[in-house]
Design an enzyme around this catalytic site. Structure first.
Site, PDB file in Angstrom:
ATOM      1  N   THR A   1       0.808  -1.227   0.000  1.00  0.00           N
ATOM      2  CA  THR A   1       0.000   0.000   0.000  1.00  0.00           C
ATOM      3  C   THR A   1       0.839   1.274   0.000  1.00  0.00           C
ATOM      4  O   THR A   1       1.949   1.300   0.557  1.00  0.00           O
ATOM      5  CB  THR A   1      -0.920   0.007   1.249  1.00  0.00           C
ATOM      6  OG1 THR A   1      -1.401   1.330   1.476  1.00  0.00           O
ATOM      7  CG2 THR A   1      -0.188  -0.431   2.511  1.00  0.00           C
TER       8      THR A   1
ATOM      9  N   GLU B   1       0.266   3.553   1.870  1.00  0.00           N
ATOM     10  CA  GLU B   1       0.410   3.957   3.285  1.00  0.00           C
ATOM     11  C   GLU B   1       1.821   3.676   3.799  1.00  0.00           C
ATOM     12  O   GLU B   1       2.221   4.212   4.836  1.00  0.00           O
ATOM     13  CB  GLU B   1      -0.618   3.232   4.152  1.00  0.00           C
ATOM     14  CG  GLU B   1      -2.022   3.792   4.065  1.00  0.00           C
ATOM     15  CD  GLU B   1      -2.121   5.219   4.598  1.00  0.00           C
ATOM     16  OE1 GLU B   1      -1.858   5.432   5.775  1.00  0.00           O
ATOM     17  OE2 GLU B   1      -2.476   6.117   3.811  1.00  0.00           O
TER      18      GLU B   1
ATOM     19  N   TYR C   1      -1.488   0.297  10.958  1.00  0.00           N
ATOM     20  CA  TYR C   1      -1.774  -0.381   9.682  1.00  0.00           C
ATOM     21  C   TYR C   1      -0.547  -0.305   8.766  1.00  0.00           C
ATOM     22  O   TYR C   1      -0.097  -1.323   8.230  1.00  0.00           O
ATOM     23  CB  TYR C   1      -2.990   0.282   9.017  1.00  0.00           C
ATOM     24  CG  TYR C   1      -3.208  -0.126   7.574  1.00  0.00           C
ATOM     25  CD1 TYR C   1      -3.829  -1.329   7.253  1.00  0.00           C
ATOM     26  CD2 TYR C   1      -2.796   0.699   6.522  1.00  0.00           C
ATOM     27  CE1 TYR C   1      -4.029  -1.704   5.927  1.00  0.00           C
ATOM     28  CE2 TYR C   1      -2.990   0.335   5.204  1.00  0.00           C
ATOM     29  CZ  TYR C   1      -3.608  -0.865   4.906  1.00  0.00           C
ATOM     30  OH  TYR C   1      -3.798  -1.233   3.590  1.00  0.00           O
TER      31      TYR C   1
ATOM     32  N   LYS D   1       1.807  -3.385   7.475  1.00  0.00           N
ATOM     33  CA  LYS D   1       1.982  -3.644   6.038  1.00  0.00           C
ATOM     34  C   LYS D   1       3.459  -3.563   5.640  1.00  0.00           C
ATOM     35  O   LYS D   1       3.863  -4.149   4.634  1.00  0.00           O
ATOM     36  CB  LYS D   1       1.143  -2.658   5.226  1.00  0.00           C
ATOM     37  CG  LYS D   1      -0.351  -2.964   5.239  1.00  0.00           C
ATOM     38  CD  LYS D   1      -0.702  -4.088   4.273  1.00  0.00           C
ATOM     39  CE  LYS D   1      -2.202  -4.267   4.134  1.00  0.00           C
ATOM     40  NZ  LYS D   1      -2.562  -5.291   3.128  1.00  0.00           N
TER      41      LYS D   1
HETATM   42  P1  NDP Z   1     -11.567  -4.324   2.236  1.00  0.00           P
HETATM   43  O1  NDP Z   1     -11.507  -3.760   3.600  1.00  0.00           O
HETATM   44  O2  NDP Z   1     -12.742  -4.000   1.363  1.00  0.00           O
HETATM   45  O3  NDP Z   1     -11.498  -5.932   2.348  1.00  0.00           O
HETATM   46  C1  NDP Z   1     -10.662  -6.566   3.276  1.00  0.00           C
HETATM   47  C2  NDP Z   1     -10.884  -8.063   3.182  1.00  0.00           C
HETATM   48  O4  NDP Z   1     -10.059  -8.711   4.157  1.00  0.00           O
HETATM   49  C3  NDP Z   1     -12.329  -8.505   3.485  1.00  0.00           C
HETATM   50  O5  NDP Z   1     -12.654  -9.586   2.658  1.00  0.00           O
HETATM   51  C4  NDP Z   1     -12.230  -8.956   4.929  1.00  0.00           C
HETATM   52  O6  NDP Z   1     -13.217  -9.887   5.304  1.00  0.00           O
HETATM   53  C5  NDP Z   1     -10.868  -9.625   4.891  1.00  0.00           C
HETATM   54  N1  NDP Z   1     -10.298  -9.853   6.214  1.00  0.00           N
HETATM   55  C6  NDP Z   1     -10.227  -8.996   7.259  1.00  0.00           C
HETATM   56  N2  NDP Z   1      -9.660  -9.599   8.320  1.00  0.00           N
HETATM   57  C7  NDP Z   1      -9.378 -10.866   7.940  1.00  0.00           C
HETATM   58  C8  NDP Z   1      -8.825 -11.981   8.596  1.00  0.00           C
HETATM   59  N3  NDP Z   1      -8.462 -11.930   9.884  1.00  0.00           N
HETATM   60  N4  NDP Z   1      -8.658 -13.127   7.904  1.00  0.00           N
HETATM   61  C9  NDP Z   1      -9.047 -13.214   6.610  1.00  0.00           C
HETATM   62  N5  NDP Z   1      -9.602 -12.188   5.929  1.00  0.00           N
HETATM   63  C10 NDP Z   1      -9.768 -11.027   6.595  1.00  0.00           C
HETATM   64  O7  NDP Z   1     -10.208  -3.967   1.501  1.00  0.00           O
HETATM   65  P2  NDP Z   1      -9.923  -3.651  -0.051  1.00  0.00           P
HETATM   66  O8  NDP Z   1     -10.614  -4.646  -0.888  1.00  0.00           O
HETATM   67  O9  NDP Z   1     -10.132  -2.208  -0.285  1.00  0.00           O
HETATM   68  O10 NDP Z   1      -8.345  -3.880  -0.093  1.00  0.00           O
HETATM   69  C11 NDP Z   1      -7.789  -5.163  -0.370  1.00  0.00           C
HETATM   70  C12 NDP Z   1      -6.374  -5.226   0.179  1.00  0.00           C
HETATM   71  O11 NDP Z   1      -5.585  -4.232  -0.453  1.00  0.00           O
HETATM   72  C13 NDP Z   1      -6.232  -4.971   1.676  1.00  0.00           C
HETATM   73  O12 NDP Z   1      -5.174  -5.773   2.146  1.00  0.00           O
HETATM   74  C14 NDP Z   1      -5.857  -3.505   1.770  1.00  0.00           C
HETATM   75  O13 NDP Z   1      -5.135  -3.271   2.952  1.00  0.00           O
HETATM   76  C15 NDP Z   1      -5.011  -3.361   0.528  1.00  0.00           C
HETATM   77  N6  NDP Z   1      -4.985  -2.059  -0.095  1.00  0.00           N
HETATM   78  C16 NDP Z   1      -6.150  -1.428  -0.434  1.00  0.00           C
HETATM   79  C17 NDP Z   1      -6.129  -0.235  -1.108  1.00  0.00           C
HETATM   80  C18 NDP Z   1      -7.372   0.490  -1.497  1.00  0.00           C
HETATM   81  O14 NDP Z   1      -7.292   1.676  -1.822  1.00  0.00           O
HETATM   82  N7  NDP Z   1      -8.529  -0.176  -1.523  1.00  0.00           N
HETATM   83  C19 NDP Z   1      -4.844   0.394  -1.502  1.00  0.00           C
HETATM   84  C20 NDP Z   1      -3.681  -0.381  -1.131  1.00  0.00           C
HETATM   85  C21 NDP Z   1      -3.770  -1.560  -0.466  1.00  0.00           C
HETATM   86  P3  NDP Z   1     -14.681  -9.397   5.863  1.00  0.00           P
HETATM   87  O15 NDP Z   1     -15.483  -9.047   4.638  1.00  0.00           O
HETATM   88  O16 NDP Z   1     -15.179 -10.575   6.597  1.00  0.00           O
HETATM   89  O17 NDP Z   1     -14.434  -8.184   6.734  1.00  0.00           O
HETATM   90  P1  GDR Z   2      -6.796   5.840   3.611  1.00  0.00           P
HETATM   91  O1  GDR Z   2      -8.340   5.960   3.198  1.00  0.00           O
HETATM   92  O2  GDR Z   2      -6.587   6.156   5.043  1.00  0.00           O
HETATM   93  O3  GDR Z   2      -6.030   6.635   2.608  1.00  0.00           O
HETATM   94  O4  GDR Z   2      -6.544   4.272   3.433  1.00  0.00           O
HETATM   95  P2  GDR Z   2      -9.574   6.740   3.851  1.00  0.00           P
HETATM   96  O5  GDR Z   2     -10.576   6.860   2.774  1.00  0.00           O
HETATM   97  O6  GDR Z   2      -9.997   6.131   5.140  1.00  0.00           O
HETATM   98  O7  GDR Z   2      -8.950   8.191   4.197  1.00  0.00           O
HETATM   99  C1  GDR Z   2      -8.433   9.034   3.192  1.00  0.00           C
HETATM  100  C2  GDR Z   2      -8.161  10.408   3.794  1.00  0.00           C
HETATM  101  O8  GDR Z   2      -9.399  11.039   4.084  1.00  0.00           O
HETATM  102  C3  GDR Z   2      -9.309  11.652   5.358  1.00  0.00           C
HETATM  103  N1  GDR Z   2     -10.651  11.786   5.939  1.00  0.00           N
HETATM  104  C4  GDR Z   2     -11.456  10.788   6.313  1.00  0.00           C
HETATM  105  N2  GDR Z   2     -11.293   9.437   6.238  1.00  0.00           N
HETATM  106  C5  GDR Z   2     -12.327   8.652   6.661  1.00  0.00           C
HETATM  107  N3  GDR Z   2     -12.213   7.318   6.550  1.00  0.00           N
HETATM  108  N4  GDR Z   2     -13.468   9.178   7.198  1.00  0.00           N
HETATM  109  C6  GDR Z   2     -13.654  10.534   7.304  1.00  0.00           C
HETATM  110  O9  GDR Z   2     -14.696  10.987   7.781  1.00  0.00           O
HETATM  111  C7  GDR Z   2     -12.606  11.376   6.833  1.00  0.00           C
HETATM  112  N5  GDR Z   2     -12.456  12.707   6.740  1.00  0.00           N
HETATM  113  C8  GDR Z   2     -11.270  12.955   6.204  1.00  0.00           C
HETATM  114  C9  GDR Z   2      -8.402  10.726   6.150  1.00  0.00           C
HETATM  115  O10 GDR Z   2      -7.887  11.401   7.290  1.00  0.00           O
HETATM  116  C10 GDR Z   2      -7.371  10.379   5.091  1.00  0.00           C
HETATM  117  O11 GDR Z   2      -6.371  11.355   5.069  1.00  0.00           O
HETATM  118  C11 GDR Z   2      -7.072   3.571   2.305  1.00  0.00           C
HETATM  119  C12 GDR Z   2      -7.351   2.124   2.757  1.00  0.00           C
HETATM  120  O12 GDR Z   2      -8.012   1.463   1.712  1.00  0.00           O
HETATM  121  C13 GDR Z   2      -6.050   1.404   3.059  1.00  0.00           C
HETATM  122  O13 GDR Z   2      -6.332   0.026   3.301  1.00  0.00           O
HETATM  123  C14 GDR Z   2      -5.129   1.534   1.860  1.00  0.00           C
HETATM  124  O14 GDR Z   2      -3.908   0.887   2.121  1.00  0.00           O
HETATM  125  C15 GDR Z   2      -4.898   3.007   1.527  1.00  0.00           C
HETATM  126  O15 GDR Z   2      -6.157   3.601   1.249  1.00  0.00           O
HETATM  127  C16 GDR Z   2      -4.024   3.170   0.288  1.00  0.00           C
END
Ligand code: NDP
Ligand code: GDR
Length: 386
Positions: A159, A161, A183, A187
């Site tokens: 990520t 992050e 987090y 990671k």
């Molecule tokens: P989501 O939060 O939508 O999905 C996370 C998934 O992980 C869900 O299926 C959840 O299951 C599962 N999970 C959580 N805890 C466990 C566990 N203990 N054992 C097995 N499975 C588990 O994430 P995204 O689809 O957005 O992201 C996918 C991956 O990519 C994540 O690892 C995230 O950190 C990473 N990532 C995401 C980015 C983004 O912008 N979306 C950017 C960079 C990295 P359940 O549905 O039961 O909660």
């Molecule tokens: P991020 O995503 O932390 O980048 O992680 P998120 O959408 O939670 O926050 C993005 C930015 O928005 C600001 N923010 C808020 N965020 C949330 N959730 N709720 C609010 O009300 C709010 N207001 C402002 C946050 O402070 C932050 O700066 C996501 C996740 O998908 C991670 O798992 C992944 O690794 C990174 O993106 C890349």
């Protein structure tokens, strides 16, 4: 005397006797996905089924349904019999992971499972480390235990992050890391253990360092989806105001569907001469653009024809609907993070060059698609679980 260093190495229990020969093994296209119920897992499943893969997913036991994003794939089952399977498991349960690995014998493993919410990781720091860091180790070790290090390719959901506190802009594969949350730190371990297993055991294991990617299937506690859902609710008079945290944070936001294809490309050896011993390598996927949260809010309200006028600053900042004069956005400090990642902007040049990958969906299109999907859902009283 035993020198304390020379304990006998036993062969992995399933290797090589129980494995089909490599030619036969690799003719199969069998994916195992952790995190299949999440945003990315659901898009990846669709993508791989379209490509003819058999897809196995690990789901967690939950007291309510957590498979909402996969229902449509179950309904398609009769068109693709025996191609899509869900199994109970958890990244905190090594035994289950080894059992699944040995039974499924995947050719590709995608580790998408994670406690993925940055703010929540400050409250659940130890759990986040267990799932996101040690969970990755458990999955890699399950591959090794089953003797699959040469038979199975591994994708790690790394990520942006990891970059955390700004060291360099734009951020690329060579930018130093400085994570800013439990987090991000978890990671970071997962990133390095993936590289370590690649180097130590010759595994085809890669990190995709993905910048934020969103979609109508994004979980509703992430900022983009929180905004688009609120815009739809406010437009339909079901909510009065949207409360947010840091409006100044800037993110490089792309569309999840584009990023799924990049994950798959990373496991196909694109741009690598594997026969010449070239090692697999890690990639950034990003759009190369960054936008503040405030701009996402403005664009999202713009989709329903609302222009905002901002006033105040810091915790007193708010926005009014210019036509009605009503306050529709306010700041609530409970959404601030103990340590923030202020600016993310990725450089996807390596992926573009070696994988031929490029994002397709532009920022404005992403915002519009998400708002329109939420408008439809709100009008149809669809209370999704995302
Ligand atoms: P989501 O939060 O939508 O999905 C996370 C998934 O992980 C869900 O299926 C959840 O299951 C599962 N999970 C959580 N805890 C466990 C566990 N203990 N054992 C097995 N499975 C588990 O994430 P995204 O689809 O957005 O992201 C996918 C991956 O990519 C994540 O690892 C995230 O950190 C990473 N990532 C995401 C980015 C983004 O912008 N979306 C950017 C960079 C990295 P359940 O549905 O039961 O909660
Ligand atoms: P991020 O995503 O932390 O980048 O992680 P998120 O959408 O939670 O926050 C993005 C930015 O928005 C600001 N923010 C808020 N965020 C949330 N959730 N709720 C609010 O009300 C709010 N207001 C402002 C946050 O402070 C932050 O700066 C996501 C996740 O998908 C991670 O798992 C992944 O690794 C990174 O993106 C890349």
């Amino acid at each position: 005397h035993w020198d304390g260093n020379s304990a006998s190495e036993l062969p992995a229990p399933f290797a090589p006797l129980d494995l089909p020969p490599p030619e036969e093994y690799f003719q199969r296209k069998v994916a195992l996905i952790s995190g299949i119920t999440g945003q990315d897992g659901s898009y990846l499943t669709e993508f791989l089924l379209e490509k003819g893969y058999t897809v196995h997913g690990i789901i967690r036991r939950s007291s309510s349904f957590n498979t909402g994003r996969l229902h449509h794939l179950y309904e398609d089952q009769h068109e693709r019999p025996n191609k899509f399977h869900l199994h109970y498991g958890d990244l905190t349960d090594s035994t289950a992971l080894v059992f699944l690995m040995a039974r499924i014998l995947p050719t590709e493993v995608y580790n998408l499972g994670a406690q993925s919410h940055v703010k929540v990781s400050f409250s659940l720091a130890e759990y986040t480390a267990d799932v996101d860091a040690i969970g990755t180790l458990r999955l890699l070790d399950a591959i090794r235990t089953c003797g699959l290090t040469k038979h199975c390719r591994f994708y790690q959901a790394s990520t942006s992050e990891l970059y955390g506190l700004v060291q360099e802009v734009p951020q690329s594969e060579t930018t130093p890391f400085y994570p800013r949350s439990p987090y991000g730190v978890a990671k970071l371990y997962a990133y390095w253990i993936t590289i370590n297993y690649r180097e130590a055991y010759g595994m085809y294991a890669v990190n995709g360092i993905l910048f934020n990617h969103e979609s109508p299937r994004r979980g509703r506690t992430f900022v983009t989806r929180k905004i688009t859902r609120a815009v739809a609710e406010i437009h339909e008079n079901k909510q009065a105001c949207l409360w947010l945290g840091n409006l100044d944070a800037q993110r490089d936001w792309g569309h999840a569907r584009d990023y799924i294809e990049g994950m798959w490309l990373m496991l196909q050896g694109q741009g690598l001469d594997l026969n010449a011993g070239q090692a697999p390598t890690d990639f950034v996927l990003a759009t190369g653009e960054t936008h503040p949260v405030r701009e996402f809010v403005e664009k999202a309200f713009g989709v329903v024809g609302v222009t905002l006028a901002w006033s105040g600053s810091g915790v007193d900042e708010e926005a009014r609907d210019v036509k009605t004069g009503k306050v529709v956005v306010k700041v609530d400090p409970q959404y601030f993070r103990p340590a923030e990642v202020e600016l993310l902007l990725g450089n996807p040049a390596k992926a573009e060059r070696m994988l031929g990958w490029k994002r397709q969906v532009k920022f404005d299109e992403l915002v519009k698609e998400m708002v329109e999907a939420d408008l439809t859902a709100v009008r149809n009283f669809v209370e999704d679980q995302n």
